[in-house]
Design a protein around this motif. Structure first.
Motif, PDB file in Angstrom:
ATOM      1  N   PHE B   7       0.824  -1.200   0.000  1.00 58.20           N
ATOM      2  CA  PHE B   7       0.000   0.000   0.000  1.00 58.20           C
ATOM      3  C   PHE B   7       0.861   1.254   0.000  1.00 58.20           C
ATOM      4  CE2 PHE B   7      -2.902  -3.196   1.601  1.00 58.20           C
ATOM      5  CZ  PHE B   7      -4.030  -2.931   0.851  1.00 58.20           C
ATOM      6  N   LEU B  11       0.559   1.588  -3.997  1.00 57.27           N
ATOM      7  CA  LEU B  11      -0.735   2.225  -4.180  1.00 57.27           C
ATOM      8  C   LEU B  11      -0.718   3.668  -3.711  1.00 57.27           C
ATOM      9  CD1 LEU B  11      -2.107   0.083  -5.504  1.00 57.27           C
ATOM     10  CD2 LEU B  11      -2.873  -0.815  -3.335  1.00 57.27           C
ATOM     11  N   GLY B  12       0.096   3.953  -2.708  1.00 57.61           N
ATOM     12  CA  GLY B  12       0.038   5.264  -2.073  1.00 57.61           C
ATOM     13  C   GLY B  12       0.884   6.336  -2.731  1.00 57.61           C
ATOM     14  N   VAL B  17      -1.376   4.672  -9.284  1.00 56.43           N
ATOM     15  CA  VAL B  17      -2.642   4.112  -9.759  1.00 56.43           C
ATOM     16  C   VAL B  17      -2.869   4.486 -11.220  1.00 56.43           C
ATOM     17  CG1 VAL B  17      -5.142   4.180  -9.486  1.00 56.43           C
ATOM     18  CG2 VAL B  17      -3.676   4.049  -7.465  1.00 56.43           C
ATOM     19  N   ARG B  80      -5.761  -8.202 -11.150  1.00 59.46           N
ATOM     20  CA  ARG B  80      -6.686  -8.340 -10.021  1.00 59.46           C
ATOM     21  C   ARG B  80      -6.616  -7.113  -9.129  1.00 59.46           C
ATOM     22  NH1 ARG B  80     -10.505  -9.065  -8.423  1.00 59.46           N
ATOM     23  NH2 ARG B  80     -10.382 -10.120  -6.414  1.00 59.46           N
ATOM     24  N   LEU B  81      -5.414  -6.674  -8.887  1.00 60.56           N
ATOM     25  CA  LEU B  81      -5.213  -5.515  -8.026  1.00 60.56           C
ATOM     26  C   LEU B  81      -5.935  -4.299  -8.592  1.00 60.56           C
ATOM     27  CD1 LEU B  81      -3.768  -4.561  -5.476  1.00 60.56           C
ATOM     28  CD2 LEU B  81      -1.776  -4.022  -6.867  1.00 60.56           C
ATOM     29  N   ILE B  84      -9.581  -4.451  -8.055  1.00 60.97           N
ATOM     30  CA  ILE B  84      -9.935  -4.116  -6.674  1.00 60.97           C
ATOM     31  C   ILE B  84      -9.868  -2.616  -6.458  1.00 60.97           C
ATOM     32  CG2 ILE B  84      -9.204  -4.366  -4.273  1.00 60.97           C
ATOM     33  CD1 ILE B  84      -8.392  -7.231  -4.921  1.00 60.97           C
ATOM     34  N   VAL B  85      -8.878  -1.984  -7.065  1.00 60.35           N
ATOM     35  CA  VAL B  85      -8.778  -0.526  -6.994  1.00 60.35           C
ATOM     36  C   VAL B  85     -10.044   0.122  -7.549  1.00 60.35           C
ATOM     37  CG1 VAL B  85      -7.613   1.476  -8.005  1.00 60.35           C
ATOM     38  CG2 VAL B  85      -6.262  -0.376  -7.011  1.00 60.35           C
ATOM     39  N   GLU B  87     -12.952  -1.234  -7.710  1.00 60.74           N
ATOM     40  CA  GLU B  87     -14.028  -1.539  -6.768  1.00 60.74           C
ATOM     41  C   GLU B  87     -14.054  -0.517  -5.635  1.00 60.74           C
ATOM     42  OE1 GLU B  87     -15.182  -5.262  -3.817  1.00 60.74           O
ATOM     43  OE2 GLU B  87     -13.621  -5.511  -5.319  1.00 60.74           O
ATOM     44  N   VAL B  88     -12.890  -0.208  -5.122  1.00 60.12           N
ATOM     45  CA  VAL B  88     -12.791   0.777  -4.047  1.00 60.12           C
ATOM     46  C   VAL B  88     -13.267   2.135  -4.529  1.00 60.12           C
ATOM     47  CG1 VAL B  88     -11.209   2.063  -2.571  1.00 60.12           C
ATOM     48  CG2 VAL B  88     -10.942  -0.399  -2.830  1.00 60.12           C
ATOM     49  N   GLU B  89     -12.905   2.479  -5.745  1.00 62.27           N
ATOM     50  CA  GLU B  89     -13.326   3.749  -6.317  1.00 62.27           C
ATOM     51  C   GLU B  89     -14.851   3.862  -6.339  1.00 62.27           C
ATOM     52  OE1 GLU B  89     -12.433   4.676 -10.618  1.00 62.27           O
ATOM     53  OE2 GLU B  89     -11.539   6.390  -9.608  1.00 62.27           O
ATOM     54  N   LEU B  91     -17.029   2.182  -4.612  1.00 63.60           N
ATOM     55  CA  LEU B  91     -17.505   2.196  -3.229  1.00 63.60           C
ATOM     56  C   LEU B  91     -17.375   3.591  -2.640  1.00 63.60           C
ATOM     57  CD1 LEU B  91     -18.468  -0.138  -1.402  1.00 63.60           C
ATOM     58  CD2 LEU B  91     -16.187  -0.128  -0.390  1.00 63.60           C
ATOM     59  N   HIS B  92     -16.253   4.216  -2.922  1.00 64.86           N
ATOM     60  CA  HIS B  92     -15.983   5.549  -2.397  1.00 64.86           C
ATOM     61  C   HIS B  92     -16.949   6.576  -2.977  1.00 64.86           C
ATOM     62  CE1 HIS B  92     -13.317   9.308  -2.315  1.00 64.86           C
ATOM     63  NE2 HIS B  92     -13.748   9.129  -1.093  1.00 64.86           N
TER      64      HIS B  92
END
Lengths: 103, 103
Positions: B7, B11-12, B17, B80-81, B84-85, B87-89, B91-92
């Motif tokens: 992370f 990712l951070g 991204v 896959r990663l 998931i990114v 998916e988070v977007e 959700l956010h």
DNA sequence: CGGAATCCAAGAAGATACTG
DNA sequence: CAGTATCTTCTTGGATTCCG
């Protein structure tokens, strides 16, 4: 507030994932969190908590008592986010193990 | 290599991204990526790509030609990663919209 | 106790020059 | 063209102090 920020400001910063985990486990007060995180400073902890609230990953409750008491807990979004973080962890472990087998 | 690192280091960091997305879309060569990311420097791009390879999010292929040609593409794990990114977007975005409705 | 302000040290990023 | 090394600049984290 873009989502890229969510990664850079919330998931990518030092202590953040660990902090979310502790809060998810029920450690709610700043003092406890500071001890639980072990080597985080009070200042940085404050900043992190503030940011988690901004991004609605965490909710803050302040009790008007003397001495003051404050509690933090995950929002629904925060809980989902943490689940996804765990998912990534497992995926990463699996991928690493596979890669090691190939070397 | 711990997952918290994943992370913090992948990712951070700035551009990461976006960089993963471009590679996922098929932009494979450093020169193209440098132009696609718009305001990333060649140096930082190099560092990022190197790190993505270390973490097995991306695979590198170097062609022994003159002038040299290099291509990057997502690994299975990287794909896959990125899912998931995304998916988070989503959700956010959903969580933000809800919150705005409440204000 | 919780949190904001200040000052200082450490690390990340930008610009440039150079090699294969 | 791809990648490394160096130098400078800026952002982040750590230590301390003060206020409610």
């Amino acid at each position: 507030m873009e989502t890229t920020d969510l990664f850079e400001k919330c998931l990518g910063c030092r202590y953040m994932v660990a902090l979310m985990r502790r809060i998810g486990e029920g450690t709610a007060r700043p003092g406890q969190l500071e001890r639980a995180l072990e080597d985080i400073s009070a200042k940085v902890l404050s900043e992190r908590l503030k940011r988690l609230v901004e991004y609605r990953i965490v909710e803050k409750t302040a009790f008007p008592e003397i001495p003051p008491r404050v509690e933090y807990r995950l929002t629904t979004f925060g809980q989902r986010l943490l689940e996804i973080v765990d998912e990534v962890e497992q995926l990463h472990n699996k991928a690493s193990k596979q890669a090691d087998g190939l070397l």
